[in-house]
Design an enzyme around this catalytic site. Structure first.
Site, mmCIF file in Angstrom:
data_model
loop_
_atom_site.group_PDB
_atom_site.id
_atom_site.type_symbol
_atom_site.label_atom_id
_atom_site.label_comp_id
_atom_site.label_asym_id
_atom_site.label_seq_id
_atom_site.Cartn_x
_atom_site.Cartn_y
_atom_site.Cartn_z
ATOM 1 N N SER A 8 0.737 -1.312 0.001
ATOM 2 C CA SER A 8 0.125 0.149 -0.642
ATOM 3 C C SER A 8 1.173 0.963 -0.154
ATOM 4 C CB SER A 8 -0.628 0.061 0.826
ATOM 5 O OG SER A 8 -1.203 1.169 1.441
ATOM 6 N N HIS A 33 -1.215 -1.085 -3.908
ATOM 7 C CA HIS A 33 -2.305 -0.661 -3.880
ATOM 8 C C HIS A 33 -2.681 0.427 -3.355
ATOM 9 C CE1 HIS A 33 -6.672 -1.858 -1.393
ATOM 10 N NE2 HIS A 33 -6.341 -0.761 -0.887
ATOM 11 N N ASP A 35 -4.576 4.480 -1.671
ATOM 12 C CA ASP A 35 -5.876 4.150 -1.613
ATOM 13 C C ASP A 35 -6.338 5.864 -1.330
ATOM 14 O OD1 ASP A 35 -6.588 2.064 0.101
ATOM 15 O OD2 ASP A 35 -3.953 2.280 1.087
ATOM 16 N N ASP A 175 -7.039 -5.926 3.639
ATOM 17 C CA ASP A 175 -6.598 -5.181 3.650
ATOM 18 C C ASP A 175 -6.892 -4.827 4.914
ATOM 19 O OD1 ASP A 175 -5.642 -2.443 3.184
ATOM 20 O OD2 ASP A 175 -7.049 -1.852 2.159
HETATM 21 C C1 DX5 Z 1 -6.572 1.651 5.066
HETATM 22 C C2 DX5 Z 1 -6.534 1.367 4.169
HETATM 23 C C3 DX5 Z 1 -4.926 0.408 3.864
HETATM 24 C C4 DX5 Z 1 -4.179 0.463 4.403
HETATM 25 C C5 DX5 Z 1 -2.992 -0.801 5.579
HETATM 26 O O1 DX5 Z 1 -8.029 2.182 5.801
HETATM 27 O O2 DX5 Z 1 -7.369 0.708 3.601
HETATM 28 O O3 DX5 Z 1 -4.731 -0.351 2.599
HETATM 29 O O4 DX5 Z 1 -2.992 1.575 3.700
HETATM 30 O O5 DX5 Z 1 -1.959 0.437 5.792
HETATM 31 P P1 DX5 Z 1 -1.693 -1.476 6.765
HETATM 32 O O6 DX5 Z 1 -1.071 -2.672 6.298
HETATM 33 O O7 DX5 Z 1 -0.232 -0.012 7.259
HETATM 34 O O8 DX5 Z 1 -2.470 -1.585 7.836
HETATM 35 ZN ZN ZN Z 2 -6.539 -0.197 1.135
#
Ligand code: DX5
Ligand code: ZN
Length: 215
Positions: A8, A33, A35, A175
């Site tokens: 991400s 990914h 966001d 996720d």
């Molecule tokens: C949260 C996002 C995720 C986030 C995951 O709202 O959708 O994709 O970036 O980050 P980690 O792996 O740090 O939980």
């Molecule tokens: Zn996400």
């Protein structure tokens, strides 16, 4: 199918985004990914399509775009034009999910649906065949670096039952809070796409962490 790793970009160093994108290009990761948050559906704002386009310019792997926004229909074409290959909308943000998923497929992208931790998977029953990817949120969306919610394992098992019942096998993505401690159990429970933000980018060797998550 071997599972996919989708680092991400939210956890990357935004001042060195090209460097971090190139690290992912050269790693064993499969997807980026992305966001996108609007400050309305979730209590945070990340970045929008111009930044996504800039990422895409350097990315050598597909962009898996997670729209944490209200009215996602409004942005499907913009998102596809900015280089998305997968577009995931939230079940909770769509009044006409069937229409939204068809619009995503018509834009040439794979159609994903994300479920918040409190949203039961059986709500997808009547739309299941229209879905190319189910994203189970294992944290409340909005922020990276949160603690993994254990109930996700149960939801994965329930989702596997729906796949068998419907004879349809979308990608199953998890996720939030995915790390080296829980990834194996997630795979055993049926996940085949793992999103990892802070566990990758905050590690001392992100390339090695991606490799470890891939094994
Ligand atoms: C949260 C996002 C995720 C986030 C995951 O709202 O959708 O994709 O970036 O980050 P980690 O792996 O740090 O939980
Ligand atoms: Zn996400």
């Amino acid at each position: 199918m071997t599972h996919k790793i989708a680092p991400s970009v939210l956890a990357a160093d935004f001042a060195n985004i090209q460097r971090d994108v190139e690290m992912v290009n050269e790693s064993e990761a499969d997807w980026f990914h992305i966001d996108i948050m609007d400050g309305v559906f979730v209590p945070n704002i990340s970045f929008g399509f111009p930044v996504m386009k800039a990422i895409q310019k350097h990315a050598a792997k597909p962009l898996d775009v997670h729209l944490m926004i209200v009215n996602p229909d409004q942005y499907i074409q913009t998102c596809a034009d900015a280089g998305a290959e997968v577009i995931t909308v939230h079940y909770e943000a769509c009044n006409h999910l069937h229409r939204t998923l068809n619009a995503i497929r018509e834009s040439g992208c794979l159609a994903g649906v994300a479920l918040n931790p409190h949203t039961p998977v059986h709500l997808l029953n009547d739309i299941f065949k229209e879905i190319d990817l189910v994203c189970l949120m294992s944290v409340n969306p909005g922020f990276g670096g949160q603690t993994f919610i254990e109930n996700t394992y149960t939801k994965l098992q329930q989702l596997k039952n729906i796949c068998a019942m419907k004879n349809h096998m979308p990608y199953i993505e998890v996720d939030g809070g995915v790390n080296l401690e829980n990834y194996q159990k997630l795979l055993e429970c049926g996940a085949n796409v793992l999103v990892a933000g802070s566990s990758v980018f905050s590690s001392s060797n992100p390339t090695e962490t991606i490799l470890a998550l891939k094994q």
